[in-house]
Design an enzyme around this catalytic site. Structure first.
Site, PDB file in Angstrom:
ATOM      1  N   SER A  77      38.712 -67.683   4.195  1.00  8.86           N
ATOM      2  CA  SER A  77      37.219 -66.938   4.547  1.00  8.86           C
ATOM      3  C   SER A  77      36.248 -67.885   3.913  1.00  8.86           C
ATOM      4  O   SER A  77      36.459 -68.829   3.198  1.00  8.86           O
ATOM      5  CB  SER A  77      37.130 -65.511   4.055  1.00  8.86           C
ATOM      6  OG  SER A  77      37.018 -65.651   2.460  1.00  8.86           O
ATOM      7  N   SER A  79      33.773 -66.869   2.036  1.00  8.05           N
ATOM      8  CA  SER A  79      32.987 -66.000   1.076  1.00  8.05           C
ATOM      9  C   SER A  79      32.657 -67.223  -0.296  1.00  8.05           C
ATOM     10  O   SER A  79      31.849 -66.630  -0.883  1.00  8.05           O
ATOM     11  CB  SER A  79      33.626 -64.851   0.588  1.00  8.05           C
ATOM     12  OG  SER A  79      35.002 -65.414  -0.200  1.00  8.05           O
ATOM     13  N   LYS A 134      37.041 -65.597  -6.233  1.00  6.79           N
ATOM     14  CA  LYS A 134      35.418 -65.486  -6.188  1.00  6.79           C
ATOM     15  C   LYS A 134      34.928 -66.255  -7.637  1.00  6.79           C
ATOM     16  O   LYS A 134      36.048 -66.689  -8.459  1.00  6.79           O
ATOM     17  CB  LYS A 134      35.073 -64.171  -6.623  1.00  6.79           C
ATOM     18  CG  LYS A 134      35.584 -63.080  -5.272  1.00  6.79           C
ATOM     19  CD  LYS A 134      34.840 -63.299  -4.197  1.00  6.79           C
ATOM     20  CE  LYS A 134      35.400 -62.348  -3.169  1.00  6.79           C
ATOM     21  NZ  LYS A 134      34.840 -62.640  -1.519  1.00  6.79           N
ATOM     22  N   SER A 222      29.850 -62.287   1.312  1.00  5.06           N
ATOM     23  CA  SER A 222      30.809 -61.985   0.532  1.00  5.06           C
ATOM     24  C   SER A 222      31.259 -60.647   0.277  1.00  5.06           C
ATOM     25  O   SER A 222      29.988 -59.998  -0.092  1.00  5.06           O
ATOM     26  CB  SER A 222      30.850 -62.950  -0.506  1.00  5.06           C
ATOM     27  OG  SER A 222      31.602 -62.584  -1.749  1.00  5.06           O
TER      28      SER A 222
END
Length: 265
Positions: A77, A79, A134, A222
């Protein structure tokens, strides 16, 4: 479908190891005894024993490396753009935050603690079969405030400076046009993306003991602690540190050679 590779490796290692052990302790002696009594020149091992003796060392070494040293992950992804791109294949340091048993995820040796600014991989608290990546923003006891794209840690703003507009390629082209900034988060300087027209909300959180607050570097694209809450310490997998491959079917030639070998900051 989520495949538990750690469980598969543990099971395969256990089965092949037990077959090899059972052969060494019992079957091999029986074969030798039969060869002597029947006058055979050679007593062949059963195929399952041959395969087990061949595969067990390989499986066991892979299990040790994957469980305690490094583990590969892919980025699916946007994010974490621009730090990590869709199509990146990364390596994660599995011992940075302590050694954990595979499958059970029980910590057996404490080697270090997460630091603010680390790019971490963790098991998603709402579905622990999924791994997320993250940036670590808040440590236990921190007060985090997010106010119009600015992070405040215990009242102190994380300095930002604009460096232009982001231009993405291939699968990452969807982020093109976002504002590209450099953010100073503690000792870590890294790039982030924002979209001025989005998410100018004001929220604050206090990070409980034993938990962490995380955010994606692509701040307006995100799903992170702002939406689903904190990451428990026991969900930590490790710290991302290296991009070893970048494969994107939307790129000419499919591979981005300049991404290969880059470190994760």
């Amino acid at each position: 479908m989520n495949i538990d590779f750690a469980l598969i490796l543990v099971l395969l290692s256990a089965v092949t190891g037990l077959v090899w052990l059972f052969d060494a302790l019992y079957l091999k002696k029986r074969r030798l005894a039969n060869r002597i009594s029947e006058g055979d020149e050679e007593a062949r091992e059963p195929a399952v024993v041959e395969y087990s003796k061949s595969f067990f060392p390989v499986l066991f070494v892979i299990l040790l490396i994957r469980s305690f040293l490094v583990e590969p992950f892919t980025i699916p992804s946007a994010s974490m753009v621009p730090t990590l791109l869709i199509g990146d294949f990364i390596l994660v340091n599995k011992f940075a935050y302590g050694l954990r048993l595979p499958v059970a995820n029980t910590k057996i040796l404490d080697l270090g603690d997460p630091e603010r600014g680390d790019v971490i991989v963790f098991r998603y608290p709402l579905n622990e079969k999924q791994n997320y990546v993250k940036r670590l923003i808040g440590l236990p006891g921190d007060e985090i405030r997010y106010d119009q794209h600015m992070i405040y840690v215990n009242g102190q703003p994380a300095a930002q400076r604009a460096v232009g507009r982001y231009v993405g390629q291939g699968s990452n082209a969807e982020s093109t046009g976002s504002e590209l900034l450099v953010e100073q988060l503690g000792e870590v300087e890294h790039q982030i993306l924002t979209i001025s027209a989005r998410d100018r909300s004001r929220n604050s959180w206090v990070v409980p003991e034993g938990q962490y607050f995380v955010m994606g570097d692509n701040r307006d694209n995100s799903q992170d602690s702002r939406a689903w809450g904190m990451v428990p310490e026991e969900n930590l997998v490790g710290r991302a540190f290296f991009v070893w491959m970048h494969w994107d079917w939307k790129l000419p030639g499919f591979v981005s050679w300049r991404r290969i070998g880059t470190t994760v900051e």
